[in-house]
Design a protein around this motif. Sequence first.
Motif, mmCIF file in Angstrom:
data_model
loop_
_atom_site.group_PDB
_atom_site.id
_atom_site.type_symbol
_atom_site.label_atom_id
_atom_site.label_comp_id
_atom_site.label_asym_id
_atom_site.label_seq_id
_atom_site.Cartn_x
_atom_site.Cartn_y
_atom_site.Cartn_z
ATOM 1 N N ALA A 177 1.277 -40.186 -58.306
ATOM 2 C CA ALA A 177 1.202 -40.216 -57.236
ATOM 3 C C ALA A 177 1.498 -39.685 -55.667
ATOM 4 C CB ALA A 177 0.776 -41.549 -57.219
ATOM 5 N N THR A 178 2.742 -40.244 -55.739
ATOM 6 C CA THR A 178 3.449 -39.943 -54.666
ATOM 7 C C THR A 178 3.714 -38.015 -54.543
ATOM 8 O OG1 THR A 178 5.040 -41.314 -55.080
ATOM 9 C CG2 THR A 178 5.679 -39.750 -53.293
ATOM 10 N N ASP A 179 4.264 -37.351 -55.260
ATOM 11 C CA ASP A 179 4.334 -35.767 -55.479
ATOM 12 C C ASP A 179 2.854 -34.985 -55.223
ATOM 13 O OD1 ASP A 179 6.551 -36.610 -55.963
ATOM 14 O OD2 ASP A 179 6.363 -35.742 -58.198
ATOM 15 N N ALA A 180 1.677 -35.804 -54.964
ATOM 16 C CA ALA A 180 0.039 -35.614 -55.807
ATOM 17 C C ALA A 180 -0.061 -36.262 -54.083
ATOM 18 C CB ALA A 180 -0.626 -36.041 -56.332
ATOM 19 N N LEU A 181 0.047 -36.903 -53.679
ATOM 20 C CA LEU A 181 -0.347 -37.393 -51.997
ATOM 21 C C LEU A 181 -0.239 -37.050 -51.160
ATOM 22 C CD1 LEU A 181 -3.019 -39.136 -51.979
ATOM 23 C CD2 LEU A 181 -2.154 -39.232 -54.324
ATOM 24 N N ARG A 182 1.779 -36.671 -51.372
ATOM 25 C CA ARG A 182 2.122 -35.951 -50.000
ATOM 26 C C ARG A 182 1.697 -34.704 -49.775
ATOM 27 N NH1 ARG A 182 8.585 -38.249 -51.717
ATOM 28 N NH2 ARG A 182 8.611 -39.627 -50.628
ATOM 29 N N GLU A 183 1.094 -33.925 -50.738
ATOM 30 C CA GLU A 183 0.241 -32.663 -50.521
ATOM 31 C C GLU A 183 -0.865 -32.663 -50.035
ATOM 32 O OE1 GLU A 183 0.653 -30.096 -53.825
ATOM 33 O OE2 GLU A 183 2.619 -30.345 -54.226
ATOM 34 N N ARG A 184 -1.614 -33.708 -50.091
ATOM 35 C CA ARG A 184 -2.998 -34.052 -49.813
ATOM 36 C C ARG A 184 -2.925 -34.802 -48.771
ATOM 37 N NH1 ARG A 184 -6.662 -35.342 -54.810
ATOM 38 N NH2 ARG A 184 -5.895 -34.455 -56.706
ATOM 39 N N LEU A 185 -2.468 -35.753 -48.022
ATOM 40 C CA LEU A 185 -1.797 -36.618 -46.896
ATOM 41 C C LEU A 185 -1.415 -36.617 -46.327
ATOM 42 C CD1 LEU A 185 -1.896 -40.525 -48.798
ATOM 43 C CD2 LEU A 185 -4.233 -39.134 -48.440
ATOM 44 N N ASN A 186 -2.210 -37.260 -44.352
ATOM 45 C CA ASN A 186 -1.194 -36.309 -43.545
ATOM 46 C C ASN A 186 -0.455 -37.177 -42.842
ATOM 47 O OD1 ASN A 186 -3.783 -37.880 -42.227
ATOM 48 N ND2 ASN A 186 -4.261 -36.233 -41.428
ATOM 49 N N THR A 187 -0.239 -38.651 -43.346
ATOM 50 C CA THR A 187 0.285 -39.733 -43.600
ATOM 51 C C THR A 187 1.677 -39.860 -44.176
ATOM 52 O OG1 THR A 187 -1.599 -40.763 -44.443
ATOM 53 C CG2 THR A 187 -1.513 -40.842 -42.184
ATOM 54 N N PRO A 188 2.297 -40.665 -43.888
ATOM 55 C CA PRO A 188 3.767 -40.525 -44.756
ATOM 56 C C PRO A 188 3.586 -41.063 -46.592
ATOM 57 C CG PRO A 188 4.960 -40.705 -42.269
ATOM 58 C CD PRO A 188 3.158 -40.711 -42.651
ATOM 59 N N VAL A 189 4.270 -40.969 -47.412
ATOM 60 C CA VAL A 189 4.252 -42.186 -47.811
ATOM 61 C C VAL A 189 5.959 -41.869 -48.377
ATOM 62 C CG1 VAL A 189 4.187 -41.670 -51.055
ATOM 63 C CG2 VAL A 189 1.578 -40.165 -49.220
ATOM 64 N N LEU A 190 6.404 -42.854 -49.282
ATOM 65 C CA LEU A 190 7.518 -43.446 -49.257
ATOM 66 C C LEU A 190 7.770 -44.046 -50.963
ATOM 67 C CD1 LEU A 190 8.576 -46.258 -46.611
ATOM 68 C CD2 LEU A 190 8.976 -43.657 -47.088
ATOM 69 N N CYS A 191 8.422 -44.097 -52.038
ATOM 70 C CA CYS A 191 8.106 -43.689 -53.359
ATOM 71 C C CYS A 191 9.511 -44.972 -53.964
ATOM 72 C CB CYS A 191 8.414 -42.777 -54.162
ATOM 73 S SG CYS A 191 7.855 -42.815 -55.382
ATOM 74 N N GLN A 192 9.369 -45.737 -54.396
ATOM 75 C CA GLN A 192 10.686 -47.447 -55.204
ATOM 76 C C GLN A 192 11.821 -45.647 -55.719
ATOM 77 O OE1 GLN A 192 9.562 -49.592 -57.152
ATOM 78 N NE2 GLN A 192 11.262 -50.835 -57.311
ATOM 79 N N GLY A 193 12.788 -45.794 -54.947
ATOM 80 C CA GLY A 193 13.783 -45.148 -55.363
ATOM 81 C C GLY A 193 14.924 -43.977 -54.535
ATOM 82 N N ASP A 194 13.746 -43.910 -53.170
ATOM 83 C CA ASP A 194 13.787 -42.490 -52.115
ATOM 84 C C ASP A 194 15.090 -43.208 -51.553
ATOM 85 O OD1 ASP A 194 11.549 -41.148 -53.296
ATOM 86 O OD2 ASP A 194 10.885 -41.837 -51.627
ATOM 87 N N ASP A 195 15.231 -44.494 -51.587
ATOM 88 C CA ASP A 195 16.215 -45.282 -50.947
ATOM 89 C C ASP A 195 16.367 -47.012 -51.794
ATOM 90 O OD1 ASP A 195 17.820 -46.591 -49.179
ATOM 91 O OD2 ASP A 195 17.049 -45.607 -47.008
ATOM 92 N N ALA A 196 17.253 -47.984 -50.926
ATOM 93 C CA ALA A 196 17.403 -48.520 -51.787
ATOM 94 C C ALA A 196 16.030 -49.689 -51.510
ATOM 95 C CB ALA A 196 18.711 -49.849 -50.501
ATOM 96 N N THR A 197 15.634 -50.388 -52.257
ATOM 97 C CA THR A 197 13.979 -50.777 -51.896
ATOM 98 C C THR A 197 14.022 -51.760 -50.481
ATOM 99 O OG1 THR A 197 13.966 -51.168 -54.266
ATOM 100 C CG2 THR A 197 12.338 -53.495 -52.965
ATOM 101 N N GLY A 198 14.667 -52.353 -50.166
ATOM 102 C CA GLY A 198 14.748 -53.237 -48.738
ATOM 103 C C GLY A 198 14.592 -52.061 -48.111
ATOM 104 N N ALA A 199 15.274 -50.878 -47.973
ATOM 105 C CA ALA A 199 15.044 -49.698 -46.605
ATOM 106 C C ALA A 199 14.154 -50.027 -47.062
ATOM 107 C CB ALA A 199 16.201 -49.443 -46.686
ATOM 108 N N LEU A 200 13.462 -49.606 -47.546
ATOM 109 C CA LEU A 200 11.820 -48.464 -48.354
ATOM 110 C C LEU A 200 11.131 -49.938 -47.453
ATOM 111 C CD1 LEU A 200 12.083 -47.285 -51.724
ATOM 112 C CD2 LEU A 200 12.034 -45.842 -49.340
#
Length: 682
Positions: free
Chosen positions: A524-547
């Motif tokens: 969903a993250t990969d697909a929506l990052r291409e479709r939306l003009n707002t940011p999408v974060l995904c668990q695993g990109d950084d520590a959960t607390g930071a996200l």
Amino acid sequence: MPELPPVPELLATAVRALGGKERVGQVTMAAAVDHAIDTKEHLAVQAGTGTGKSLAYLVPSLRHAVRTGRTVVVSTATIALQRQLVDRDLPRLAEALSKPLGREAKFAILKGRNNYLCLNKINSVIPDEPAEAELFDAFAISRLGREVQRLNEWASNTETGDRDELAPGVTDRAWRQVSVSSRECLGKSRCPFGQDCFAELARAESAQADVVVTNHALLAIDAISGIQVLPEHDVVVIDEAHELVDRVTGVATAELAASAISAAARRCAKLIDQQEVDRLEEAAEAWHAVLDELPAARWDALPDGIAPVLALVRDAAWNARTALAPQGGGTTAQGDPESAAARTQALAAIDEVHDSAVRAATAFDESDPAKRHDVIWLAADEIRGVTRRTLRMAPLSVGGLLRSRLFGTATVVLTSATLQIGGSFDGLAITWGLPAQSANRSDTATANGAQAPSDAETVRWSSLDVGSPFDHAKSGILYVAKHLPAPGRDGLAPAYLDEIERLIGAAGGRTLGLFSSMRAARAATDALRERLNTPVLCQGDDATGALVRKFADDPETSLFGTLSLWQGVDVPGPSLSLVILDRIPFPRPDDPLLTARQRAVESRGGNGFMTVAANHAALLLAQGTGRLLRSVDDRGVVAILDSRLATARYGGYLRASLPPYWETSDPEVVTKALRRLTAASA
């Protein structure tokens, strides 16, 4: 001692001092907790977010502790709640009530021994061996070295030795270099650092406290092991009680892997004859070879060839143990502390191997599957490209243990924002070992394979739902996407991605996406990052607390993730106005423990699907949808894309477990509502 003010008066004093305002649910809950303590009747309280349940149980707990001199234990499931209680709630409450109680109440936090730095281990030169997957990974080893060096520096400055106070944290692998389990500990009297031991200092402090804050795992160890870890107490408050069974099950679960047998052999290498070490290594090789030939699955009987290898492992471990402690009396006090520590750690590793082998070998001695205590399965976990095959053993039910070791020894108050499943407390209560309150729940009283306690027995408990300060029907919409196809096994269908895009577009970001698998969240993250003009974060990109912090700080950001986010996100305000759940979170059909529990219910004539799978899903649904409203001013939409919630026979049962949002299946209604919220927040 003069009579102390009643709980309502103390609560009012505390609320005024803390700058709060009276909440009906909080007052009701405090009175119920006080009554339970006085009558010694167990109590289950559902208290929605914003009720102020911490004060509602802490005030009567402090009053009881000060009046009687007996400690009250408060157990939580998460570090975040522990810190809230110890760093914020209890200090302020103890000060606010010091005058009416006649003194300032004392409190302490207590964790398992392996959560504290071991001074003897950090001052010795007994490193743990690298794990198999790290033997040829130079980066992993260099990282390990850097983390251990930082731990050594931290050891000179810390006052508590508590791992949770180390920031930033370190990997489990690094922490094991400087900590010991209870089995590995030399003991205060034999350890050269016994007087300064962080774990012993924490235990000594807890013995003098009115309230001791701990976690469900340590509570389980204290109850199950028969070894007193917690101070004497007569009242236990279990917050986040919806997680109790899973945490106790985790403590009672054992495993046997070839790597663990080899590690035990290495620990013994310089302490016993090489012949005994070689026997252990041979047993490890045999165990690896026999498991390598078997599929990862639950065992309903010992597969061919397993019994003789288990006997080999068991006997090799026993011989090594006998060589380590010839008199069978544990560690010897002879020699230097470093040698004694090495022997103690070797014994702990050998005992774990031996006990696990015996547990596996005897698991099927009972011919009737319904009467067996353990579920056994072979797991295949991939770690850095290396498949590690492990035999795991978990109890079919922990209800009997909790009934005798917890509810039979203290008055227990259980609370959470989510305790009613399908509109009843019975679903969870039965898994705790308490008798069902509803006469028509006899079929589900065999949940997890446990025989239903008789209502004629002496365990008495009551339940109470104190509601929530939120007006769910006016603050939130429950949208079930009835028009979408039922979810399949091939990932997110295009229609789901289109629906998510439409919803997030209307919300202007501000979305928490809760997915049933990491694969789905990433897709969903990969697909929506291409479709939306707002940011999408995904668990695993950084520590959960930071996200979560990034998500909360930017209202246009969306955050996608899986299970830990279903219960671990608290973001009030305009940054969160839409919660999306991709599907009903039923357990995986190949989950060995839950499927075994489901089968056990069915073997006794109950409805295994509803008792286990549906209850599991209902609990997670309630937790996930509860992320939406975190303050009385919050507004928003919970969107569940799984049409089965509206069309399946069990849909009503699941919806009865959710907060009473206003419900709709009309996409246009939801889109317009989200756009209005977005405009109002602009």
